[in-house]
Design a protein around this motif. Structure first.
Motif, PDB file in Angstrom:
ATOM      1  N   UNK A 659       0.833  -1.204   0.000  1.00 23.45           N
ATOM      2  CA  UNK A 659       0.000   0.000   0.000  1.00 23.45           C
ATOM      3  C   UNK A 659       0.870   1.256   0.000  1.00 23.45           C
ATOM      4  N   UNK A 660       1.914   1.235   0.847  1.00 23.33           N
ATOM      5  CA  UNK A 660       2.804   2.396   0.904  1.00 23.33           C
ATOM      6  C   UNK A 660       3.573   2.573  -0.404  1.00 23.33           C
ATOM      7  N   UNK A 661       3.962   1.431  -1.029  1.00 26.17           N
ATOM      8  CA  UNK A 661       4.687   1.511  -2.308  1.00 26.17           C
ATOM      9  C   UNK A 661       3.820   2.168  -3.380  1.00 26.17           C
ATOM     10  N   UNK A 662       2.570   1.715  -3.460  1.00 26.48           N
ATOM     11  CA  UNK A 662       1.671   2.295  -4.469  1.00 26.48           C
ATOM     12  C   UNK A 662       1.369   3.754  -4.134  1.00 26.48           C
ATOM     13  N   UNK A 663       1.235   4.052  -2.859  1.00 22.60           N
ATOM     14  CA  UNK A 663       0.929   5.427  -2.464  1.00 22.60           C
ATOM     15  C   UNK A 663       2.078   6.366  -2.820  1.00 22.60           C
ATOM     16  N   UNK A 664       3.329   5.902  -2.626  1.00 23.16           N
ATOM     17  CA  UNK A 664       4.472   6.749  -2.950  1.00 23.16           C
ATOM     18  C   UNK A 664       4.553   7.029  -4.443  1.00 23.16           C
ATOM     19  N   UNK A 665       3.953   6.151  -5.270  1.00 23.06           N
ATOM     20  CA  UNK A 665       3.911   6.373  -6.722  1.00 23.06           C
ATOM     21  C   UNK A 665       2.602   6.979  -7.173  1.00 23.06           C
ATOM     22  N   UNK A 666       1.826   7.455  -6.206  1.00 24.79           N
ATOM     23  CA  UNK A 666       0.533   8.110  -6.466  1.00 24.79           C
ATOM     24  C   UNK A 666      -0.489   7.165  -7.116  1.00 24.79           C
ATOM     25  N   UNK A 667      -0.299   5.845  -6.923  1.00 20.71           N
ATOM     26  CA  UNK A 667      -1.296   4.880  -7.421  1.00 20.71           C
ATOM     27  C   UNK A 667      -2.300   4.625  -6.304  1.00 20.71           C
ATOM     28  N   UNK A 668      -3.184   5.596  -6.100  1.00 14.04           N
ATOM     29  CA  UNK A 668      -4.064   5.562  -4.939  1.00 14.04           C
ATOM     30  C   UNK A 668      -5.089   4.430  -5.012  1.00 14.04           C
ATOM     31  N   UNK A 669      -5.490   4.081  -6.217  1.00 14.24           N
ATOM     32  CA  UNK A 669      -6.466   2.989  -6.358  1.00 14.24           C
ATOM     33  C   UNK A 669      -5.855   1.670  -5.876  1.00 14.24           C
ATOM     34  N   UNK A 670      -4.598   1.427  -6.321  1.00  7.34           N
ATOM     35  CA  UNK A 670      -3.923   0.195  -5.910  1.00  7.34           C
ATOM     36  C   UNK A 670      -3.614   0.198  -4.413  1.00  7.34           C
ATOM     37  N   UNK A 671      -3.255   1.387  -3.896  1.00 13.75           N
ATOM     38  CA  UNK A 671      -2.967   1.489  -2.460  1.00 13.75           C
ATOM     39  C   UNK A 671      -4.208   1.163  -1.644  1.00 13.75           C
ATOM     40  N   UNK A 672      -5.348   1.701  -2.091  1.00 10.74           N
ATOM     41  CA  UNK A 672      -6.609   1.424  -1.387  1.00 10.74           C
ATOM     42  C   UNK A 672      -6.996  -0.047  -1.509  1.00 10.74           C
ATOM     43  N   UNK A 673      -6.704  -0.610  -2.693  1.00 11.62           N
ATOM     44  CA  UNK A 673      -7.027  -2.014  -2.925  1.00 11.62           C
ATOM     45  C   UNK A 673      -6.278  -2.924  -1.944  1.00 11.62           C
ATOM     46  N   UNK A 674      -5.004  -2.608  -1.666  1.00 13.87           N
ATOM     47  CA  UNK A 674      -4.204  -3.396  -0.726  1.00 13.87           C
ATOM     48  C   UNK A 674      -4.806  -3.352   0.681  1.00 13.87           C
ATOM     49  N   UNK A 675      -5.240  -2.153   1.059  1.00 14.51           N
ATOM     50  CA  UNK A 675      -5.866  -2.000   2.378  1.00 14.51           C
ATOM     51  C   UNK A 675      -7.174  -2.808   2.458  1.00 14.51           C
ATOM     52  N   UNK A 676      -7.941  -2.792   1.374  1.00 13.63           N
ATOM     53  CA  UNK A 676      -9.214  -3.513   1.362  1.00 13.63           C
ATOM     54  C   UNK A 676      -8.981  -5.033   1.391  1.00 13.63           C
ATOM     55  N   UNK A 677      -7.945  -5.512   0.672  1.00  6.92           N
ATOM     56  CA  UNK A 677      -7.633  -6.938   0.670  1.00  6.92           C
ATOM     57  C   UNK A 677      -7.275  -7.426   2.077  1.00  6.92           C
ATOM     58  N   UNK A 678      -6.504  -6.598   2.790  1.00  2.00           N
ATOM     59  CA  UNK A 678      -6.140  -6.953   4.155  1.00  2.00           C
ATOM     60  C   UNK A 678      -7.371  -7.019   5.044  1.00  2.00           C
ATOM     61  N   UNK A 679      -8.286  -6.066   4.846  1.00  6.51           N
ATOM     62  CA  UNK A 679      -9.492  -6.028   5.665  1.00  6.51           C
ATOM     63  C   UNK A 679     -10.398  -7.211   5.355  1.00  6.51           C
ATOM     64  N   UNK A 680     -10.542  -7.523   4.064  1.00 10.67           N
ATOM     65  CA  UNK A 680     -11.396  -8.650   3.669  1.00 10.67           C
ATOM     66  C   UNK A 680     -10.827  -9.981   4.161  1.00 10.67           C
ATOM     67  N   UNK A 681      -9.506 -10.094   4.225  1.00  4.86           N
ATOM     68  CA  UNK A 681      -8.872 -11.317   4.690  1.00  4.86           C
ATOM     69  C   UNK A 681      -8.831 -11.447   6.202  1.00  4.86           C
ATOM     70  N   UNK A 682      -9.372 -10.447   6.897  1.00  5.39           N
ATOM     71  CA  UNK A 682      -9.383 -10.495   8.364  1.00  5.39           C
ATOM     72  C   UNK A 682      -8.022 -10.318   8.989  1.00  5.39           C
ATOM     73  N   UNK A 683      -7.104  -9.673   8.229  1.00  2.00           N
ATOM     74  CA  UNK A 683      -5.749  -9.456   8.748  1.00  2.00           C
ATOM     75  C   UNK A 683      -5.760  -8.254   9.675  1.00  2.00           C
ATOM     76  N   UNK A 684      -5.291  -8.446  10.885  1.00  2.00           N
ATOM     77  CA  UNK A 684      -5.258  -7.356  11.861  1.00  2.00           C
ATOM     78  C   UNK A 684      -3.956  -6.580  11.723  1.00  2.00           C
ATOM     79  N   UNK A 685      -4.095  -5.256  11.687  1.00  2.00           N
ATOM     80  CA  UNK A 685      -2.929  -4.377  11.637  1.00  2.00           C
ATOM     81  C   UNK A 685      -2.490  -4.093  13.071  1.00  2.00           C
TER      82      UNK A 685
END
Length: 752
Positions: A659-685
């Motif tokens: 997510x941070x890698x995509x965010x640093x390249x301004x790929x906000x859609x991909x960055x958000x997608x990574x966060x959503x995948x973690x949430x859907x998988x029940x991964x706790x931050x």
């Protein structure tokens, strides 16, 4: 009218006793009494007492005969008194035997032998020795069997000086050449001073298989002198004395301790050639030998060749499978054991608990606990200690604590296990509290207890506690122990006190490769890679070869210290010198080294060059993904991302890095997608946290937390500290800062 005693009746009683008809002896005597026969021959009473001994319910008959002979005035005959004493002693009634003995006016050597033998055979050794001393003073001349029993009593009572006195008495009595007495003396001296046993053995003019077996068995029990057991076994064969099962079992035990599998195989061949395959103890010892020498296939072959297996046979193989980490096979074997109708014992249950630890299966752990209760092993310390350990390993610490509190007696192993259990579950405060409770008992901490305490202090990262634990080790005389000393320096390094670690290292008199690896890792962890490399060269000067841990510590030090050329050179040196068998962790560390330095292409090429079947671990791909984020290499990042997610599906690190890698390249859609995948998988931050010790108690602050129950003054001090800190924190790494605030030690651990 009474009938006078006929000598033919006495002959009839002897004949019945000779043919094993003890019940008929007593019936015949009872019939004679009914005819009012007047006894004139006292020799009938020894026959009657022997008949009583041969029957299961003897005491009532014996008491009746005792009363009869007293009424008829036969107690004055010494032979009658001796028979009566022998009856009571062999019936376990030493009190009555002693009463008869004290009432006898005319005691002979048989009288003394009977009463002394009775006490010694029934393990009443102190009283038996006392009676022997009285007899000796009264001019009693003991026979060979009496001397043998008295020497055994001295060994059981650990009465060294008394035993030496008895030895002198055997010489004065002219028994200096009797092999059975010498064998008893060999066992006696072997328990106290092995060199005295060795001297006596060399002086013996005649030796039998027992003489050799005593020496072999004693040396086999010693960790340092097991090789002498092998030498004695060879001498035994050279002298032409055929070994028995006991001597073979002992020499196999020595081979097991020495890990001398080739010699063990030779002895196995010797067993087959001598036709000793019938001996179940030998077979079980062979299973144990092969298992502990990591030759489980040979263990299985021996096990399969046993016609009649006992529970020890099954347990020996089960232990071997567990020790060799063949856990599924161990479960299959236990199932076969159950189907064969073999009842599990405490050793079986301990092995099953070890399997629970490996599989981390709380449900099975509870099932085994119920089996322990059904079989009545809840008071067995070995089983209960293993149960506490298994519950703690399965993170059921409340169950482990309940078992600990229910124990009536606790040994050092129990206390150590409970301390280790709390430490394993991340509860160092509770672990240290258990140690403090232990210090108020009579149980003294050993090296294992000390290691568990040091681990708890390492986990708490409190220098004050660490110094307290260090002081306990010094007072207990354990600091010079290389294992304990290594744990102490490792504890200080985890508290950030590298100076203390170095002082402890310098004080360890005999350092091994583990000690050197620990101090190298300490310097690498604190950010001093050059010092770590210098220690490595110093270690090689001392003649020690690095192991896998040493190599990993050095590569890690180079990676975190940015010493790229030194790390690559070290890696190539390890490969060309064949000093260490490199494993995937070493390659992962080199990938991390190159990736941190921005050499993403080189790191990717290294992964591509790994051999068939060698796959880089999550740490290697994680390091590569982190480097791709830092150096904006999205092409390789796209390759590394699925690998990290696959290898660590339950960890939030990969998703956040991507997510941070995509965010640093301004790929906000991909960055958000990574966060959503973690949430859907029940991964706790898991948020970063900081620890502050206030009055000896750890208080945790989560990242972003603005309020805490600490006092306003301490919160103000922390705010001042944060405002003055200017640190560039890498989001995938850890930044630490040690600062003393008043009497509190502050540790800042920040991760994202």
């Amino acid at each position: 009218m009474r009938v006078r005693w006929n000598s033919n009746w006495c002959s009839r009683l002897r004949e019945l006793l000779f043919h094993g008809k003890s019940q008929d002896v007593l019936l015949y005597y009872r019939e004679l009494n009914k005819t009012r026969v007047e006894l004139m021959d006292h020799s009938v009473f020894p026959i009657l007492f022997k008949a009583c001994l041969n029957l299961s319910a003897t005491h009532g008959h014996g008491n009746s005969i005792h009363a009869s002979l007293v009424k008829q005035g036969f107690l004055a005959f010494t032979s009658v008194g001796n028979s009566m004493m022998d009856f009571y002693a062999k019936s376990g009634d030493l009190g009555s035997a002693l009463v008869v003995f004290n009432c006898m006016d005319n005691k002979d050597s048989v009288s003394w032998n009977v009463i002394i033998h009775g006490h010694l055979l029934l393990l009443a050794s102190p009283r038996g020795l006392c009676l022997f001393t009285q007899a000796w003073a009264a001019g009693f001349e003991p026979n060979i069997s009496t001397f043998v029993l008295v020497i055994q009593a001295c060994r059981n009572l650990a009465a060294f000086e008394a035993g030496r006195t008895i030895h002198a008495s055997t010489i004065r009595a002219g028994y200096s050449s009797i092999t059975s007495i010498h064998n008893s003396l060999l066992s006696f001296y072997a328990q106290f001073e092995m060199h005295l046993a060795h001297n006596l053995f060399d002086e013996m003019t005649e030796r039998d298989v027992i003489s050799w077996s005593v020496m072999i068995a004693t040396y086999a029990q010693s960790e340092d002198e097991s090789v002498l057991a092998l030498e004695f076994f060879q001498r035994m064969i050279d002298f032409g004395e055929p070994p028995d099962g006991q001597s073979v079992v002992s020499v196999l035990k020595a081979c097991t301790k020495l890990k001398a599998i080739r010699l063990g195989e030779s002895i196995h061949g010797f067993v087959i050639s001598r036709g000793m395959g019938y001996d179940l103890f030998v077979h079980n010892s062979l299973i144990d030998l092969y298992s502990k020498c990591n030759d489980i296939d040979s263990s299985l072959r021996v096990f399969g060749g046993i016609p009649e297996k006992n529970v020890v046979s099954w347990n020996s193989l089960l232990s071997g499978l567990v020790q060799n980490q063949m856990h599924p096979e161990a479960l299959t074997l236990f199932d076969s054991m159950h189907k064969a109708g073999i009842e599990s014992d405490e050793v079986t249950l301990v092995n099953l608990l070890q399997l629970c630890k490996f599989f981390l299966d709380p449900y099975q752990c509870k099932l085994i606990h119920s089996r322990i209760l059904r079989q009545g092993f809840e008071l067995n310390e070995l089983v209960t200690n293993s149960l506490i350990d298994a519950y703690a390993s399965c993170n059921l610490i409340t169950y482990a604590w309940s078992q600990f509190n229910n124990m009536i007696t606790r040994d050092a192993v129990t206390w150590s296990t409970m301390i280790a259990g709390f430490t394993h579950c991340g509860m160092p405060d509770e672990a240290i509290a258990v140690f403090r409770e232990m210090s108020h008992t009579s149980e003294r901490p050993n090296a294992v207890t000390m290691l568990n305490l040091l681990e708890a202090c390492s986990l708490s990262a409190d220098v004050k506690r660490s110094r307290w634990a260090h002081g306990i080790a010094i007072r207990g005389g354990l600091e010079s122990n290389v294992v304990v000393g290594t744990a102490i320096l490792d504890m200080y390094s985890k508290c950030g006190s590298i100076g203390s670690s170095r002082k402890v290292f310098d004080r360890i008199p005999y350092k091994n490769v583990v000690t050197w690896s620990a101090i190298i890792a300490a310097y690498g962890m604190i950010g001093l890679p050059n010092e770590a490399l210098a220690l490595f060269h110093e270690m090689k000067v001392c003649g020690l070869r690095p192991n896998q841990v040493t190599a990993l510590s050095l590569l890690s030090a180079c990676s975190h210290g940015g010493l790229v050329e030194e790390g690559v050179s070290l890696f190539e040196e390890l490969i060309w010198d064949h000093e260490v068998e490199l494993v995937i962790e070493h390659y992962s560390c080199l990938v991390d080294l190159l990736a941190r330095a921005g050499k993403v292409d080189s790191a990717m090429n290294l992964i591509g060059k790994l051999g068939v079947g060698v796959k880089p671990g999550a740490s290697a791909w994680g390091a590569l993904l982190s480097a791709c984020r830092n150096y904006e290499n999205y092409e390789f990042g796209a390759i590394a991302l699925p690998q990290v997610v696959e290898l660590e599906a339950s960890s939030s690190a990969g998703y956040l890095l991507a997510s941070n890698m995509y965010a640093s390249g301004c790929s906000w859609v991909d960055a958000t997608k990574m966060r959503m995948l973690a949430k859907e998988g029940g991964v706790k931050v898991i948020a970063g946290y900081s620890l502050v010790y206030v009055n000896g108690k750890a208080c945790r602050f989560l990242a972003g937390e603005n309020h805490h129950r600490l006092s306003d003054e301490l919160q103000f001090a922390i705010q001042q500290l944060h405002s003055s800190m200017k640190m560039d924190i890498n989001f995938c790494g850890v930044a630490s800062c040690n600062l003393v605030i008043g009497t509190s030690l502050f540790y800042s651990l920040s991760a994202n």
